[in-house]
Design an enzyme around this catalytic site. Structure first.
Site, PDB file in Angstrom:
ATOM      1  N   TYR A  73       0.844  -1.203   0.000  1.00  0.00           N
ATOM      2  CA  TYR A  73       0.000   0.000   0.000  1.00  0.00           C
ATOM      3  C   TYR A  73       0.881   1.255   0.000  1.00  0.00           C
ATOM      4  O   TYR A  73       0.751   2.113  -0.878  1.00  0.00           O
ATOM      5  CB  TYR A  73      -0.884  -0.028   1.241  1.00  0.00           C
ATOM      6  CG  TYR A  73      -1.886   1.095   1.364  1.00  0.00           C
ATOM      7  CD1 TYR A  73      -2.950   1.209   0.474  1.00  0.00           C
ATOM      8  CD2 TYR A  73      -1.795   2.028   2.400  1.00  0.00           C
ATOM      9  CE1 TYR A  73      -3.886   2.234   0.608  1.00  0.00           C
ATOM     10  CE2 TYR A  73      -2.727   3.044   2.542  1.00  0.00           C
ATOM     11  CZ  TYR A  73      -3.774   3.143   1.641  1.00  0.00           C
ATOM     12  OH  TYR A  73      -4.712   4.159   1.776  1.00  0.00           O
ATOM     13  N   GLU A 102       4.132  17.042 -18.046  1.00  0.00           N
ATOM     14  CA  GLU A 102       3.028  16.950 -19.010  1.00  0.00           C
ATOM     15  C   GLU A 102       2.022  18.083 -18.814  1.00  0.00           C
ATOM     16  O   GLU A 102       0.990  18.114 -19.458  1.00  0.00           O
ATOM     17  CB  GLU A 102       2.312  15.593 -18.874  1.00  0.00           C
ATOM     18  CG  GLU A 102       3.237  14.389 -18.887  1.00  0.00           C
ATOM     19  CD  GLU A 102       3.479  13.817 -20.275  1.00  0.00           C
ATOM     20  OE1 GLU A 102       2.712  14.134 -21.184  1.00  0.00           O
ATOM     21  OE2 GLU A 102       4.443  13.061 -20.421  1.00  0.00           O
TER      22      GLU A 102
END
Ligand code: UDP
Length: 319
Positions: free
Chosen positions: A152, A170
């Site tokens: 996790y 981006e």
């Protein structure tokens, strides 16, 4: 606005879904129901502003959605650390690793395509067993990369890395919420987290099981407060490329929580200690929320007692 919420049938996701519907948005939930529950969204299924996709983020073809998305929240992930739970991230280890890494990548690409805004639901677990206290956002954490919680913790950490790559390179409008322990209605009984176990044990007058000596601490945020914070982090103008702790800084020991819940439920339960503390169970956890206060003008409003009473009532009705 058109809002996509992955994990929208889960505990936190279902509350967030209802908030966006209340604001007049169109909400699409995608959830494979591995840890979420249809009960959490049943009342919404006939709402014309709501669409439920029973599918997996990793396999669903998002090209099938033939409208433009404005907001994308990525909440889908198992989150319970309890080894005794079949819906914990130990039992769903590969799913947990993949949805937070490949799933996050897929959703970031979708966000870019739609020129939408993205929020990644990260976690206080990225701080591991923290060496500074309370935890501030610049702290890198103390995580065991091959320990029991790693599937996790490390997947969430890599999810953060992907998100920051997309905002850096981006130019995607993204942000990260580090969610600390949250509780409230719609938690699953079988997720066996501390609050769920203690309330159900107390209501049934069964022994309240403390793992370790009960001196470890947690800070609990009521779900309505958390949802308000997530919403502001997504919507507010100055939140692009920000990572923000969301939680309640009121810190108690696990023993104190057991005692408070026992009192609020008028329970005859005895409090018992199950030594030792599970491996890599953080000894303390408390958010520093000064950034959220400043950036979002947000802070929790619901007191522990008020939140616990609402949560106890919820479990009383479903036990
Ligand atoms: N815990 C406990 N008894 C239980 C369940 C949990 O004493 O029945 C402890 C657990 O070991 C941890 C704390 O309560 O120290 C909070 O656990 P939880 O499962 O809620 O999530 P965590 O904060 O560890 O991710």
């Amino acid at each position: 606005m058109n809002v996509l919420i992955t994990g929208g049938a889960g505990f936190i996701g279902s509350h967030l879904t209802k908030l966006h519907l209340k604001k007049g948005d169109y909400v699409i939930v995608i959830d494979n129901l591995s840890t979420g529950s249809k009960n959490n969204i049943n009342e919404l299924l006939n709402n014309k502003n709501f669409k439920f996709i029973h599918n997996d983020v990793l396999t669903f073809d998002f090209k099938l959605l033939n409208f433009n998305l404005n907001l994308i929240y990525h909440l889908a992930s198992p989150a319970s650390p309890n080894h005794h739970s079949l819906i914990s991230y130990h039992h769903l280890a590969k799913e947990t690793m993949l949805v937070n890494t490949l799933g996050t990548l897929k959703l970031l690409e979708l966000t870019k395509k739609h020129q939408a805004k993205f929020l990644f639901a990260s976690t206080s677990e990225i701080y591991g067993n923290p060496l500074i206290h309370p935890q501030k956002e610049p702290y890198f954490g103390n995580v065991n990369p091959i320990g029991p919680r790693a599937v996790y913790d490390e997947a969430k950490r890599f999810g953060e890395t992907l998100t920051s790559y997309f905002w850096n390179k981006e130019k995607v409008d993204a942000r990260i919420a580090r969610i600390f322990n949250t509780y409230g209605p719609n938690m699953r009984i079988d997720d066996k987290r501390m609050i769920v176990n203690f309330i159900c044990q107390a209501l049934k007058d069964e022994p309240i099981t403390i793992y370790g000596n009960g001196k470890q601490t947690r800070s609990l945020c009521f779900v309505d407060d958390l949802i308000d914070g997530l919403f502001k982090l997504m919507i507010n103008k100055n939140t692009k490329s920000e990572v923000v702790n969301l939680g309640n800084p009121e810190e108690h020991t696990i023993l104190e929580y057991a005692q408070i819940i026992k009192k609020l439920t008028n329970s005859k339960s005895e409090i018992i200690f199950k030594e030792p503390l599970p491996a890599d169970d953080p000894e303390k956890r408390c958010p520093d929320i000064s950034k959220a206060k400043k950036l979002l003008s947000w802070q929790p409003k619901v007191s522990l007692i008020e939140g616990l009473k609402k949560t106890i009532n919820y479990f009383k009705n479903i036990l």
